[in-house]
Enzyme design. Structure first.
Site, PDB file in Angstrom:
ATOM      1  N   ASP A 190     -15.165  -2.881  -1.672  1.00 27.44           N
ATOM      2  CA  ASP A 190     -14.647  -2.730  -0.316  1.00 27.44           C
ATOM      3  C   ASP A 190     -16.103  -2.139   0.394  1.00 27.44           C
ATOM      4  O   ASP A 190     -16.908  -1.444  -0.082  1.00 27.44           O
ATOM      5  CB  ASP A 190     -13.889  -1.484  -0.213  1.00 27.44           C
ATOM      6  N   ASP A 243       0.810  -1.177   0.085  1.00 20.63           N
ATOM      7  CA  ASP A 243      -0.081  -0.292   0.066  1.00 20.63           C
ATOM      8  C   ASP A 243       0.670   1.228  -0.046  1.00 20.63           C
ATOM      9  O   ASP A 243       1.898   1.342   0.870  1.00 20.63           O
ATOM     10  CB  ASP A 243      -0.919  -0.156   1.100  1.00 20.63           C
TER      11      ASP A 243
END
Length: 245
Positions: free
Chosen positions: A129, A8
């Protein structure tokens, strides 16, 4: 069970967030390329990369860091975060990204995403998500009323390579994945599902493997690898990525 180590990217560095909160970022490596090379050297055969700044801003922000990852290893990379139009998809695929992940765009412009799936077979994944079963977008800063399973069903016959399902409340929390919700989503569709969020132990991977008949084909692992809570060799031994001896 395919294992995808997560890289990330925030401000050019490798970080992990807690439940998607940008202000709660822990930096694990200042050199994304070196981190990618280390994962590849350990035996992982694919990488999951997210441009966190891009996800919030709606455009590529960490392009230089992504380029360093691509330059450091030949391992296929799937990339998400801030990819909001067809031109961006084409640029990343041309740059060497193996698979582009579309999340916000999947909710906002599903017809475009379906067209892109058809145009690039096997190279488009849909990122879903969810918070309490409802889809969140724009880097998780906006909550929709769309049930995750309903969004997944929109792409059933589109040719998406996978649905990447993240339980936001589990992400970075080291509390175990939401196996039940992930399996329920996988059972509701034919598209393969990759689980994300909360994996902290070998038992978590085993639990997802036990539910693999539902359609769960892979898992994304982040903080547990960086913290050393998950032994790399043991994890690979559980996966389809076990290196040849």
């Amino acid at each position: 069970m395919q294992i995808y180590p997560a890289i990330d990217l925030k401000d050019g560095r490798c970080v992990r967030l807690l439940r998607g909160a940008m202000e709660q970022a822990t930096v694990f490596n200042d050199d994304p390329g070196a981190q990618a090379a280390a994962f590849a050297a350990a035996g992982f055969t694919r990488l999951h990369v997210v441009d966190l700044n891009g996800a919030v801003e709606g455009r590529a922000v960490n392009a230089a860091a992504v380029a360093s990852i691509l330059a450091s290893t030949s391992v296929p990379v799937q990339l998400g975060g801030g990819i909001r139009d067809a031109a961006a998809v084409e640029r990343w695929l041309d740059a060497g990204i193996a698979r582009v992940i579309l999340g916000t765009l999947a909710l906002r412009e599903p017809d475009l995403v379906r067209a892109l799936c058809g145009r690039h077979p096997g190279r488009i994944a849909v990122g879903i998500d969810a918070r309490d079963g409802r889809v969140a977008v724009e880097g998780w800063t906006e909550q929709s009323d769309m049930p995750a399973v309903d969004l997944a069903r929109r792409f059933e016959d589109a040719g998406a390579a996978a649905i990447i399902y993240t339980d936001i409340e589990r992400d970075g929390a080291m509390q175990g994945p939401n196996v039940a919700a992930t399996a329920a989503l996988a059972e509701a569709i034919e598209t393969p599902v990759i689980a994300s969020g909360g994996v902290s132990s070998l038992d978590d991977i085993r639990a997802l493997q036990a539910a693999s008949a539902s359609g769960i084909e892979g898992v994304i692992v982040g903080r547990a690898l960086y913290d050393g809570a998950l032994d790399t060799a043991a994890a690979l031994a559980l996966s389809a990525d076990t290196p040849a001896q």
